[in-house]
Write a protein that holds these residues in place. Structure first.
Motif, PDB file in Angstrom:
ATOM      1  N   ARG A  63      -2.823  -1.008   1.645  1.00  0.00           N
ATOM      2  CA  ARG A  63      -2.165   0.907   1.229  1.00  0.00           C
ATOM      3  C   ARG A  63      -0.936   0.622   0.653  1.00  0.00           C
ATOM      4  NH1 ARG A  63       0.045   3.695   6.421  1.00  0.00           N
ATOM      5  NH2 ARG A  63       1.228   2.081   6.030  1.00  0.00           N
ATOM      6  N   LYS A  64       0.295  -0.547   0.581  1.00  0.00           N
ATOM      7  CA  LYS A  64       1.103  -0.668  -0.728  1.00  0.00           C
ATOM      8  C   LYS A  64       0.928  -1.350  -1.760  1.00  0.00           C
ATOM      9  CE  LYS A  64       4.177  -0.392   3.344  1.00  0.00           C
ATOM     10  NZ  LYS A  64       5.619  -1.210   4.001  1.00  0.00           N
ATOM     11  N   VAL A  69      -2.304  -0.835  -3.291  1.00  0.00           N
ATOM     12  CA  VAL A  69      -2.865   0.168  -4.086  1.00  0.00           C
ATOM     13  C   VAL A  69      -1.754   0.320  -4.722  1.00  0.00           C
ATOM     14  CG1 VAL A  69      -4.410   1.522  -4.537  1.00  0.00           C
ATOM     15  CG2 VAL A  69      -4.842  -0.525  -2.933  1.00  0.00           C
ATOM     16  N   GLU A  70      -0.948   0.997  -4.252  1.00  0.00           N
ATOM     17  CA  GLU A  70       0.223   2.145  -4.148  1.00  0.00           C
ATOM     18  C   GLU A  70       1.061   1.677  -5.746  1.00  0.00           C
ATOM     19  OE1 GLU A  70       3.148   2.778  -1.845  1.00  0.00           O
ATOM     20  OE2 GLU A  70       3.495   5.425  -2.919  1.00  0.00           O
ATOM     21  N   LEU A  71       1.469   0.280  -5.535  1.00  0.00           N
ATOM     22  CA  LEU A  71       2.481  -0.382  -5.882  1.00  0.00           C
ATOM     23  C   LEU A  71       1.928  -0.840  -7.318  1.00  0.00           C
ATOM     24  CD1 LEU A  71       5.015  -1.426  -4.093  1.00  0.00           C
ATOM     25  CD2 LEU A  71       5.017   0.914  -4.585  1.00  0.00           C
ATOM     26  N   ASP A  72       0.372  -1.187  -7.205  1.00  0.00           N
ATOM     27  CA  ASP A  72       0.258  -2.132  -8.284  1.00  0.00           C
ATOM     28  C   ASP A  72       0.909  -3.276  -8.174  1.00  0.00           C
ATOM     29  OD1 ASP A  72      -1.329  -3.483 -10.106  1.00  0.00           O
ATOM     30  OD2 ASP A  72      -0.725  -1.863 -12.052  1.00  0.00           O
ATOM     31  N   GLU A  73       1.346  -3.304  -7.367  1.00  0.00           N
ATOM     32  CA  GLU A  73       1.450  -4.870  -7.087  1.00  0.00           C
ATOM     33  C   GLU A  73       0.592  -5.886  -5.770  1.00  0.00           C
ATOM     34  OE1 GLU A  73       5.315  -6.286  -8.039  1.00  0.00           O
ATOM     35  OE2 GLU A  73       3.926  -8.140  -7.685  1.00  0.00           O
ATOM     36  N   TYR A  85      -5.898  -7.064  -8.436  1.00  0.00           N
ATOM     37  CA  TYR A  85      -6.062  -5.677  -7.801  1.00  0.00           C
ATOM     38  C   TYR A  85      -7.209  -4.894  -7.530  1.00  0.00           C
ATOM     39  CZ  TYR A  85      -4.231  -0.747  -7.713  1.00  0.00           C
ATOM     40  OH  TYR A  85      -4.359   0.585  -7.688  1.00  0.00           O
ATOM     41  N   LYS A 129      -8.116  -1.876  -3.502  1.00  0.00           N
ATOM     42  CA  LYS A 129      -8.553  -0.569  -3.930  1.00  0.00           C
ATOM     43  C   LYS A 129      -9.800  -0.329  -3.219  1.00  0.00           C
ATOM     44  CE  LYS A 129      -9.477   2.378  -7.928  1.00  0.00           C
ATOM     45  NZ  LYS A 129      -9.249   2.606  -9.614  1.00  0.00           N
ATOM     46  N   LEU A 131      -9.511  -0.209   0.216  1.00  0.00           N
ATOM     47  CA  LEU A 131      -8.368   1.169   0.320  1.00  0.00           C
ATOM     48  C   LEU A 131      -9.676   2.039   0.240  1.00  0.00           C
ATOM     49  CD1 LEU A 131      -5.795   2.396   0.268  1.00  0.00           C
ATOM     50  CD2 LEU A 131      -6.265   3.023  -1.160  1.00  0.00           C
TER      51      LEU A 131
END
Lengths: 57, 417
Positions: B368-369, B371-375, B402, B406, B409
């Motif tokens: 989740r993190k 994908v959210e942060l694109d890190e 990345y 995704k 997720l």
């Protein structure tokens, strides 16, 4: 305000750069005072994924 | 509870399970087929997610052709390629057989393997012995020197270490790695301190069980290859820790990340054995003289199990010396570790970083993190030549792609929403 504008012209800009690092690096190489904030759009800006994350995170 | 609370509870449980694992080196099995589940005389295991022969990268195909000579199934490399392509050999990925292997990760029926066991659960994990640097099979290198070394490892190195290990009460690899992070290792590309600590644990037992001449030969081999030898102990140790987090309902943490030189894949705790894959990346780094990125095979190996449990790229702040091998600066190494806290569910209670006031390393990659942060997870790794037979041409850094996070997720959302 007028005096602040004069300061800008006489002292040069102080920059806060958000996101693209290349802008920060270009400013820094020109001797401009710049602070970089490492930021990217959530989930690469994909709306469907952002909606999914809103429910999971 | 709402779904976010279910996920947070599941992730906390995963971290507690990972922290409780005590990976002990208990033995060396001289023939992998005798102990690795699902392996027989015609099975060859490889690194990364599953892949068919035709799509395998050059180094992996070359290493398979070479190991078929070692196994006595092919007279030479040419015949090795023919047999491998004929469909006679069953290929599968290490991870689905409780095994891990660096770079091509080739594990064959008659190679010796380290046997590590979780003291609490009795679960086991396996890995071949490290060949050291230079032209080696795991990078797809092949010549008489490679074959002779593999035969020496089977006939001298493995039996000698086996006797010493059996003479000991077992060696706790987690303790060694925790200490090695305080001595400049990060446990993936720098393993020098881990190898020396392992030698200091093992040598008294070796002297009690082997004549001095053989003990000295084995000691000097490990000493000569100290920067990498312990990796093949660190990896099955990490595999045991990561596997403890598997199959927890609602858990959004990565339990495996591995590359086969064509694809990179991840598995997620609550999503079973499904691999989510992306094309493997080219590694940016320091190349040996005469080589550049255009010669490089894409990212390769199971060694990213290190990052899954919070060492390797996630512990670079503990290892300023690593930058002399993979590139960058000591300051960047610290910054990279700091970034990994942003995508991790917690911090390690075992692996700590002196320069960060002994803060625990970031552990538990949360999709989740990411994908959210694109890190995405930072990986430091060796680089193989894209053609078989040449071997290692450098080492460097890359970030996991990345899209596979995704995809995972989306599958997670489809299962739980």
């Amino acid at each position: 305000m007028k005096s602040n504008m004069n300061d800008l012209l006489s002292e040069g800009p102080k920059v806060i750069n958000i996101g693209l690092r290349s802008f920060y690096e270009a400013s820094e190489t020109q001797g401009i005072k710049v602070v970089h904030i490492d930021w990217k759009p959530p989930a690469q800006g994909d709306i469907e994924t952002i909606k999914l994350l809103d429910r999971l995170l | 509870m709402n779904i976010k609370e279910y996920i947070d509870t599941a992730n906390k449980k995963a971290l507690e399970r990972m922290a409780s694992v005590q990976p002990i080196l208990i033995d060396i099995e001289l023939e992998a087929k005798n102990i690795i589940p699902g392996m027989d005389n015609k099975t060859i295991l490889h690194a990364g997610p599953p892949i068919e022969w035709e799509r395998m990268c050059g180094p992996t195909q070359g290493a398979i052709a070479g190991i078929l000579v070692y196994e006595g199934l092919a007279a030479d490399l040419t015949e090795g390629y023919e047999i491998a392509a004929s469909g006679e050999i069953k290929f599968d990925c290490n991870h689905d057989h409780d095994t891990v292997g660096p770079m091509t990760g080739i594990t064959s029926p008659h190679q010796p393997v380290f046997v590590l066991e979780d003291e609490l659960t009795g679960k086991k994990a396996y890995c071949t012995l490290n060949e050291g640097r230079g032209r080696v099979l795991r990078f797809g290198g092949w010549n008489k020197e490679v074959l002779d070394r593999l035969n020496w490892m089977k006939s001298v190195l493995a039996p000698t270490l086996k006797k010493a290990i059996k003479h000991s009460d077992g060696i706790n690899i987690k303790t060694i790695i925790a200490e090695s992070l305080h001595m400049g290792d990060e446990g993936h590309n720098r393993n020098r301190s881990g190898s020396y600590l392992f030698l200091s644990e093992l040598t008294p037992h070796m002297l009690d069980t082997t004549n001095n001449e053989i003990a000295k030969e084995v000691f000097l081999f490990i000493k000569k290859n100290a920067d990498i030898f312990h990796l093949n102990l660190s990896m099955p140790h990490s595999k045991l820790i990561a596997d403890a987090a598997r199959d927890i309902d609602y858990c959004s943490l990565v339990v495996a990340m591995a590359r086969n030189g064509t694809d990179i894949g991840i598995q997620v705790s609550s999503l079973g054995r499904e691999w989510f894959t992306s094309p493997a990346s080219i590694v940016e780094g320091l190349y040996f003289p005469g080589y550049s990125e255009k010669d490089a095979c894409p990212d390769l190996g199971d060694s990213t199990i290190s990052e899954v449990i919070g060492i390797g790229g996630f512990a670079m702040a503990a290892s300023p010396a690593i930058v002399s091998f993979v590139g960058g600066s000591a300051r960047e190494a610290t910054l990279r570790t700091r970034r990994m806290y942003e995508i991790s569910a917690g911090t390690s209670s075992i692996f700590t970083i002196p320069s960060l006031d002994f803060k625990g390393t970031p552990v538990g990659i949360d999709i989740r993190k990411v994908v959210e942060l694109d890190e995405t997870p930072l990986i430091n790794t060796g680089i193989a030549h894209k053609e078989a037979g040449i071997g290692q041409i450098g080492a460097g850094l890359t970030a996991a792609p990345y899209d596979m996070f995704k995809d995972a997720l989306k599958a997670f959302g489809a299962k739980y929403l």
